[in-house]
Design a protein around this motif. Structure first.
Motif, PDB file in Angstrom:
ATOM      1  N   ALA A 142       0.832  -1.200   0.000  1.00 45.02           N
ATOM      2  CA  ALA A 142       0.000   0.000   0.000  1.00 45.02           C
ATOM      3  C   ALA A 142       0.872   1.258   0.000  1.00 45.02           C
ATOM      4  O   ALA A 142       0.563   2.241  -0.694  1.00 45.02           O
ATOM      5  CB  ALA A 142      -0.920  -0.002   1.213  1.00 45.02           C
ATOM      6  N   LEU A 143       1.979   1.226   0.755  1.00 43.88           N
ATOM      7  CA  LEU A 143       2.897   2.357   0.793  1.00 43.88           C
ATOM      8  C   LEU A 143       3.524   2.585  -0.581  1.00 43.88           C
ATOM      9  O   LEU A 143       3.610   3.718  -1.058  1.00 43.88           O
ATOM     10  CB  LEU A 143       3.976   2.125   1.846  1.00 43.88           C
ATOM     11  N   PHE A 144       3.921   1.520  -1.247  1.00 46.27           N
ATOM     12  CA  PHE A 144       4.502   1.613  -2.592  1.00 46.27           C
ATOM     13  C   PHE A 144       3.473   2.197  -3.567  1.00 46.27           C
ATOM     14  O   PHE A 144       3.791   3.065  -4.377  1.00 46.27           O
ATOM     15  CB  PHE A 144       4.981   0.224  -3.061  1.00 46.27           C
ATOM     16  N   THR A 145       2.217   1.751  -3.473  1.00 43.93           N
ATOM     17  CA  THR A 145       1.156   2.249  -4.352  1.00 43.93           C
ATOM     18  C   THR A 145       0.895   3.733  -4.116  1.00 43.93           C
ATOM     19  O   THR A 145       0.737   4.504  -5.068  1.00 43.93           O
ATOM     20  CB  THR A 145      -0.140   1.450  -4.109  1.00 43.93           C
ATOM     21  N   LEU A 146       0.862   4.154  -2.850  1.00 45.66           N
ATOM     22  CA  LEU A 146       0.601   5.558  -2.536  1.00 45.66           C
ATOM     23  C   LEU A 146       1.760   6.455  -2.959  1.00 45.66           C
ATOM     24  O   LEU A 146       1.545   7.554  -3.461  1.00 45.66           O
ATOM     25  CB  LEU A 146       0.331   5.731  -1.034  1.00 45.66           C
ATOM     26  N   LYS A 147       2.999   5.974  -2.793  1.00 45.74           N
ATOM     27  CA  LYS A 147       4.161   6.770  -3.200  1.00 45.74           C
ATOM     28  C   LYS A 147       4.173   7.016  -4.702  1.00 45.74           C
ATOM     29  O   LYS A 147       4.602   8.059  -5.166  1.00 45.74           O
ATOM     30  CB  LYS A 147       5.462   6.067  -2.794  1.00 45.74           C
ATOM     31  N   ASN A 148       3.708   6.044  -5.492  1.00 48.78           N
ATOM     32  CA  ASN A 148       3.738   6.149  -6.946  1.00 48.78           C
ATOM     33  C   ASN A 148       2.493   6.803  -7.527  1.00 48.78           C
ATOM     34  O   ASN A 148       2.323   6.830  -8.742  1.00 48.78           O
ATOM     35  CB  ASN A 148       3.931   4.764  -7.569  1.00 48.78           C
ATOM     36  N   SER A 149       1.606   7.311  -6.673  1.00 52.49           N
ATOM     37  CA  SER A 149       0.401   7.992  -7.168  1.00 52.49           C
ATOM     38  C   SER A 149       0.404   9.446  -6.703  1.00 52.49           C
ATOM     39  O   SER A 149       1.210   9.848  -5.873  1.00 52.49           O
ATOM     40  CB  SER A 149      -0.853   7.273  -6.661  1.00 52.49           C
ATOM     41  N   ASN A 150      -0.502  10.214  -7.250  1.00 51.96           N
ATOM     42  CA  ASN A 150      -0.651  11.620  -6.848  1.00 51.96           C
ATOM     43  C   ASN A 150      -1.711  11.788  -5.776  1.00 51.96           C
ATOM     44  O   ASN A 150      -2.052  12.910  -5.420  1.00 51.96           O
ATOM     45  CB  ASN A 150      -1.017  12.477  -8.062  1.00 51.96           C
ATOM     46  N   ASP A 151      -2.253  10.695  -5.262  1.00 50.71           N
ATOM     47  CA  ASP A 151      -3.310  10.747  -4.266  1.00 50.71           C
ATOM     48  C   ASP A 151      -2.742  11.127  -2.897  1.00 50.71           C
ATOM     49  O   ASP A 151      -1.564  10.914  -2.613  1.00 50.71           O
ATOM     50  CB  ASP A 151      -4.012   9.385  -4.154  1.00 50.71           C
ATOM     51  N   GLN A 152      -3.613  11.683  -2.051  1.00 50.17           N
ATOM     52  CA  GLN A 152      -3.226  12.061  -0.696  1.00 50.17           C
ATOM     53  C   GLN A 152      -3.399  10.895   0.277  1.00 50.17           C
ATOM     54  O   GLN A 152      -2.754  10.854   1.311  1.00 50.17           O
ATOM     55  CB  GLN A 152      -4.075  13.237  -0.195  1.00 50.17           C
ATOM     56  N   PHE A 153      -4.298   9.969  -0.036  1.00 51.40           N
ATOM     57  CA  PHE A 153      -4.527   8.844   0.853  1.00 51.40           C
ATOM     58  C   PHE A 153      -4.932   7.616   0.043  1.00 51.40           C
ATOM     59  O   PHE A 153      -5.305   7.711  -1.127  1.00 51.40           O
ATOM     60  CB  PHE A 153      -5.599   9.170   1.894  1.00 51.40           C
ATOM     61  N   LEU A 154      -4.845   6.462   0.687  1.00 53.23           N
ATOM     62  CA  LEU A 154      -5.223   5.191   0.068  1.00 53.23           C
ATOM     63  C   LEU A 154      -5.999   4.376   1.096  1.00 53.23           C
ATOM     64  O   LEU A 154      -5.539   4.192   2.226  1.00 53.23           O
ATOM     65  CB  LEU A 154      -3.962   4.422  -0.366  1.00 53.23           C
ATOM     66  N   VAL A 155      -7.181   3.917   0.695  1.00 56.32           N
ATOM     67  CA  VAL A 155      -7.997   3.069   1.554  1.00 56.32           C
ATOM     68  C   VAL A 155      -7.842   1.640   1.036  1.00 56.32           C
ATOM     69  O   VAL A 155      -8.009   1.378  -0.157  1.00 56.32           O
ATOM     70  CB  VAL A 155      -9.479   3.500   1.503  1.00 56.32           C
ATOM     71  N   PHE A 156      -7.527   0.715   1.948  1.00 56.40           N
ATOM     72  CA  PHE A 156      -7.301  -0.672   1.532  1.00 56.40           C
ATOM     73  C   PHE A 156      -7.632  -1.607   2.689  1.00 56.40           C
ATOM     74  O   PHE A 156      -7.768  -1.193   3.829  1.00 56.40           O
ATOM     75  CB  PHE A 156      -5.851  -0.872   1.074  1.00 56.40           C
ATOM     76  N   ASN A 157      -7.773  -2.882   2.356  1.00 56.58           N
ATOM     77  CA  ASN A 157      -7.947  -3.929   3.359  1.00 56.58           C
ATOM     78  C   ASN A 157      -6.592  -4.582   3.584  1.00 56.58           C
ATOM     79  O   ASN A 157      -5.907  -4.951   2.631  1.00 56.58           O
ATOM     80  CB  ASN A 157      -8.957  -4.975   2.894  1.00 56.58           C
ATOM     81  N   ASP A 158      -6.214  -4.728   4.871  1.00 53.28           N
ATOM     82  CA  ASP A 158      -4.934  -5.367   5.153  1.00 53.28           C
ATOM     83  C   ASP A 158      -5.101  -6.886   5.190  1.00 53.28           C
ATOM     84  O   ASP A 158      -6.173  -7.409   4.897  1.00 53.28           O
ATOM     85  CB  ASP A 158      -4.315  -4.818   6.440  1.00 53.28           C
ATOM     86  N   MET A 159      -4.063  -7.592   5.539  1.00 52.49           N
ATOM     87  CA  MET A 159      -4.066  -9.055   5.513  1.00 52.49           C
ATOM     88  C   MET A 159      -5.013  -9.645   6.566  1.00 52.49           C
ATOM     89  O   MET A 159      -5.410 -10.799   6.448  1.00 52.49           O
ATOM     90  CB  MET A 159      -2.648  -9.590   5.729  1.00 52.49           C
TER      91      MET A 159
END
Length: 177
Positions: A142-159
């Motif tokens: 999720a951190l990798f995805t957020l760093k590579n996007s222009n978004d301010q936040f990312l909502v996701f389900n963890d393991m």
């Protein structure tokens, strides 16, 4: 508004009290909800010269107090000067309270009557959005995805199937809920 007019080493006449009360009424035009005003007039005699000292304190809501002092040979000139200075301060305070965004106050929406808009259909309308990824993500992914996007936040389900929010902070670090 509570008003208090006090004379120290000086006897107040009814005309002076009426003059001050009329001046205090003019200060109410700024709509600041003045809690109280206190005016202390004292006679000042130094080296054979007579004069007057006028002290004015104005209590405003939100724990603000304005204190103004004026010395003059003529009592009415001192009163006029102190009321003029108080008027300037109250005008600035009025502009400050009205122009700055107050978080505690509700903002009103004013609609032009020429537009017929039915607001009842927009109230409590919930638009359902689906998450882009349906599979659980690890926090590193999720951190990798957020760093590579222009978004301010990312909502996701963890393991653990727990919904999480990863967000960018102003200091360049990341936060996780």
């Amino acid at each position: 508004m509570n008003t208090s007019i006090v004379g120290k080493q000086f006897e107040l006449t009814d005309t002076i009290k009426e003059y001050l009360e009329k001046a205090f009424e003019n200060l109410e035009k700024y709509n600041l909800n003045i809690v109280s005003t206190r005016c202390v007039i004292s006679a000042d005699e130094k080296q054979g010269k007579k004069g007057f000292v006028v002290n004015l304190s104005i209590n405003l809501p939100k724990k603000e107090t304005i204190v103004i002092s004026q010395k003059d040979k003529d009592l009415y000139a001192a009163i006029d000067s102190i009321i003029e200075r108080a008027s300037k301060v109250l005008r600035r305070q009025h502009d400050k309270w009205k122009t700055h965004k107050n978080k505690d106050e509700l903002k009103e929406i004013v609609l032009d009557k020429s537009h017929d808009i039915d607001l009842s259909e927009h109230i409590d309308e919930i638009v359902e959005a689906e998450l882009e990824t349906h599979k659980p993500l690890e926090i590193d992914e999720a951190l990798f995805t957020l760093k590579n996007s222009n978004d301010q936040f990312l909502v996701f389900n963890d393991m653990n199937a727990k919904m999480r929010v990863l967000y960018k902070r102003k200091d360049g670090k990341f936060g996780l809920f």
